[in-house]
Design an enzyme around this catalytic site. Sequence first.
Site, PDB file in Angstrom:
ATOM      1  N   ASP A   5       0.860  -1.181   0.000  1.00 36.59           N
ATOM      2  CA  ASP A   5       0.000   0.000   0.000  1.00 36.59           C
ATOM      3  C   ASP A   5       0.898   1.234   0.000  1.00 36.59           C
ATOM      4  O   ASP A   5       1.568   1.475   0.982  1.00 36.59           O
ATOM      5  CB  ASP A   5      -0.968  -0.009   1.191  1.00 36.59           C
ATOM      6  CG  ASP A   5      -0.293  -0.375   2.518  1.00 36.59           C
ATOM      7  OD1 ASP A   5       0.608  -1.231   2.536  1.00 36.59           O
ATOM      8  OD2 ASP A   5      -0.670   0.232   3.528  1.00 36.59           O
TER       9      ASP A   5
ATOM     10  N   GLU B 186      12.687   1.341   7.508  1.00 40.68           N
ATOM     11  CA  GLU B 186      11.599   0.505   6.986  1.00 40.68           C
ATOM     12  C   GLU B 186      11.794   0.146   5.517  1.00 40.68           C
ATOM     13  O   GLU B 186      11.445  -0.944   5.065  1.00 40.68           O
ATOM     14  CB  GLU B 186      10.311   1.329   7.156  1.00 40.68           C
ATOM     15  CG  GLU B 186       9.071   0.753   6.588  1.00 40.68           C
ATOM     16  CD  GLU B 186       7.990   1.825   6.402  1.00 40.68           C
ATOM     17  OE1 GLU B 186       8.321   3.018   6.236  1.00 40.68           O
ATOM     18  OE2 GLU B 186       6.813   1.455   6.426  1.00 40.68           O
TER      19      GLU B 186
HETATM   20  O1  LIG Z   1      -1.066   3.330   8.079  1.00 42.03           O
HETATM   21  C1  LIG Z   1      -1.065   3.027   6.731  1.00 42.03           C
HETATM   22  C2  LIG Z   1      -0.806   1.568   6.437  1.00 42.03           C
HETATM   23  O2  LIG Z   1       0.359   1.152   7.153  1.00 42.03           O
HETATM   24  C3  LIG Z   1       0.693  -0.216   7.144  1.00 42.03           C
HETATM   25  O3  LIG Z   1       1.374  -0.565   5.944  1.00 42.03           O
HETATM   26  C4  LIG Z   1       2.772  -0.463   5.916  1.00 42.03           C
HETATM   27  O4  LIG Z   1       3.416  -0.889   7.116  1.00 42.03           O
HETATM   28  C5  LIG Z   1       3.200  -2.254   7.525  1.00 42.03           C
HETATM   29  C6  LIG Z   1       4.035  -2.478   8.763  1.00 42.03           C
HETATM   30  O5  LIG Z   1       5.388  -2.413   8.498  1.00 42.03           O
HETATM   31  C7  LIG Z   1       3.589  -3.214   6.393  1.00 42.03           C
HETATM   32  O6  LIG Z   1       3.173  -4.515   6.751  1.00 42.03           O
HETATM   33  C8  LIG Z   1       2.928  -2.801   5.071  1.00 42.03           C
HETATM   34  O7  LIG Z   1       3.459  -3.620   4.051  1.00 42.03           O
HETATM   35  C9  LIG Z   1       3.277  -1.347   4.796  1.00 42.03           C
HETATM   36  O8  LIG Z   1       2.776  -0.942   3.552  1.00 42.03           O
HETATM   37  C10 LIG Z   1      -0.496  -1.133   7.350  1.00 42.03           C
HETATM   38  O9  LIG Z   1      -0.144  -2.483   7.118  1.00 42.03           O
HETATM   39  C11 LIG Z   1      -1.656  -0.754   6.452  1.00 42.03           C
HETATM   40  O10 LIG Z   1      -2.759  -1.596   6.644  1.00 42.03           O
HETATM   41  C12 LIG Z   1      -2.011   0.693   6.795  1.00 42.03           C
HETATM   42  O11 LIG Z   1      -3.176   1.072   6.126  1.00 42.03           O
END
Ligand SMILES: OC[C@H]1O[C@H](O[C@H]2O[C@H](CO)[C@@H](O)[C@H](O)[C@H]2O)[C@H](O)[C@@H](O)[C@@H]1O
Length: 571
Positions: free
Chosen positions: A318, A520
Amino acid sequence: MSTPTPTSTCSNSGPVVPKTPLITFLEIIQKTALNTLGPKNFDPKLYVDLSLKSNLSITQNAFDDLPRTPNGSVSVTDFNGFIQNYFNGAGEDLVYTEPVDFVPEPEGFLPDVMNREVRAWALEVHSLWKNLSRKVSDRVLDRPEFHTLLPLTKPVIIPGSRFREVYYWDSYWVIRGLLASKMYETAKGIVTNLISLIDEFGHVLNGARAYYTNRSEPPLLSAMVYDIYTRTGDVDFAIKSLPALLKEHKFWNSEIHSVIIHDAEGCNRTLSRYYAMWNKPRPESSTIDIETASKLMNDSAKQHLYRELASTAESGWDFSTRWMRNGSDLTTLATTSIMPVDLNAFILKMELDIAFLANATGDCTISVHFHEAAQARKQAMNSVFWNAEMGQWLDYWLSNGTACKQGHTWEASNQNRNIFASNFVPLWIELFNSDRTLVEQVMRSLQSSGLIRAVGIATSLTNSGQQWDFPNGWAPLQHMIVEGLARSGSKEARSMAEDIAVRWIRTNYIAYKKSGAMHEKYDVEKCGEFGGGGEYIPQTGFGWSNGVVLAFLEDNFFLCADQTCQEEESF
Ligand SMILES: OC[C@H]1O[C@H](O[C@H]2O[C@H](CO)[C@@H](O)[C@H](O)[C@H]2O)[C@H](O)[C@@H](O)[C@@H]1O
């Protein structure tokens, strides 16, 4: 709770998991915060991570009683005072806890990493597990209705910074790092927590928050169980995990997730897609989603977009042009109309892992059944995704406007020929990487794809400003492709794997020396620079990046400490 049965598979009329009154209220607080404090340094997630000090109704009354100007706004002082009086800060419901199995230098830690500087750095990365280790506070267990944090019983390792809770697919690479750090109890505890989510919700949630119950994330629980079992030989652990894996397999093959495609030979192939059980703004990004959807005219189009936004979050990517009909317009997201290569590679791995674990625990019937399921999915991936001319597996787009139908007829023109790192993820799966001829073809394709950059594999070739696009490189993508190449048995592929891993380790190392942190995501064009783009500022910590560095070092992909960024040109 089990997976709701949809009345239709259209993306704006599928199931919706209800949200709690607390989440609804916190979204109002989030919107008020944006109006009152302004957009500078605003992170919407902060507000849905607050926990109540007293009952929701008392808090709501206090909020309603705040003095308002005629246009309804609240003063900064009143708003800040209200937050202080009625909420505990985001993250305060998780407490630091020293992992039971952490020691500063574990016995047998990275035995082949001799270089003093690299070893010292690896030990620092190892020690970061202490910073990222948390336990859910007893307050959450006592009053779960005061928190959006879910009450997991075992300690967790969080990604870091704004990601204060455990995440699903991140946990796979966290566990790979924990195994290198010999922290087997912590690794098993993470799996136990994720299994408890399957028991309660029918699937592993995107993350351990009440606002993530409507979707999952790339399914890697079986891979976690497989790696822990093969490392520890703990049969009890495998036996306890199997029922949850079977339940998770059902979730990903449920009516909303699976789609039948009639292939070019006239055979029916079943594959899975991402499909969130949600059609409203994501609570953690509510203000952003409302703003994005404001360009759309009617409620039905908005609901459709909200489901696409949540389904894209389920993909873990995302956001990315990979899911957009028009790469510069987020409102054209069409994730539920795409059969993704990587998701199906993960489910294929799930099938192989279940077959292996069932066999190891003496259940031949399940083992045979899942071997057959894996063969069927492999064939489906070959006929729907594989593009021999490109030497890649390509995402398949369901024809425009037919996403509601039960079956789809395969057309070559529906393969997405744009290049993404996900086109190479099947290499990670043994059924593919054991085929030497195939690996050599895919390796040549990767080499000439344009994805291999100065310090790692780019996510895509499009610089869209989205975080899952160029020039960002993400640790999980480096790891799956490198490990797939390395495991193929081809000398040439192993050498390419080493080359990519060394570039990646080096940029992580230089960035760490410069910033004192693990990041990250990284910019694969610039050695020592972290990545950017997307809807939140770059985060540090960071679970999966730490895990991949330790896993690469454990697999003997060496970094010479005297190599510096200047040498990157010589790759
Ligand atoms: O808050 C926005 C989005 O954040 C997350 O996505 C991102 O961080 C996660 C944790 O590291 C990772 O799993 C994901 O691949 C990243 O894009 C969250 O997972 C989303 O649901 C959220 O909307």
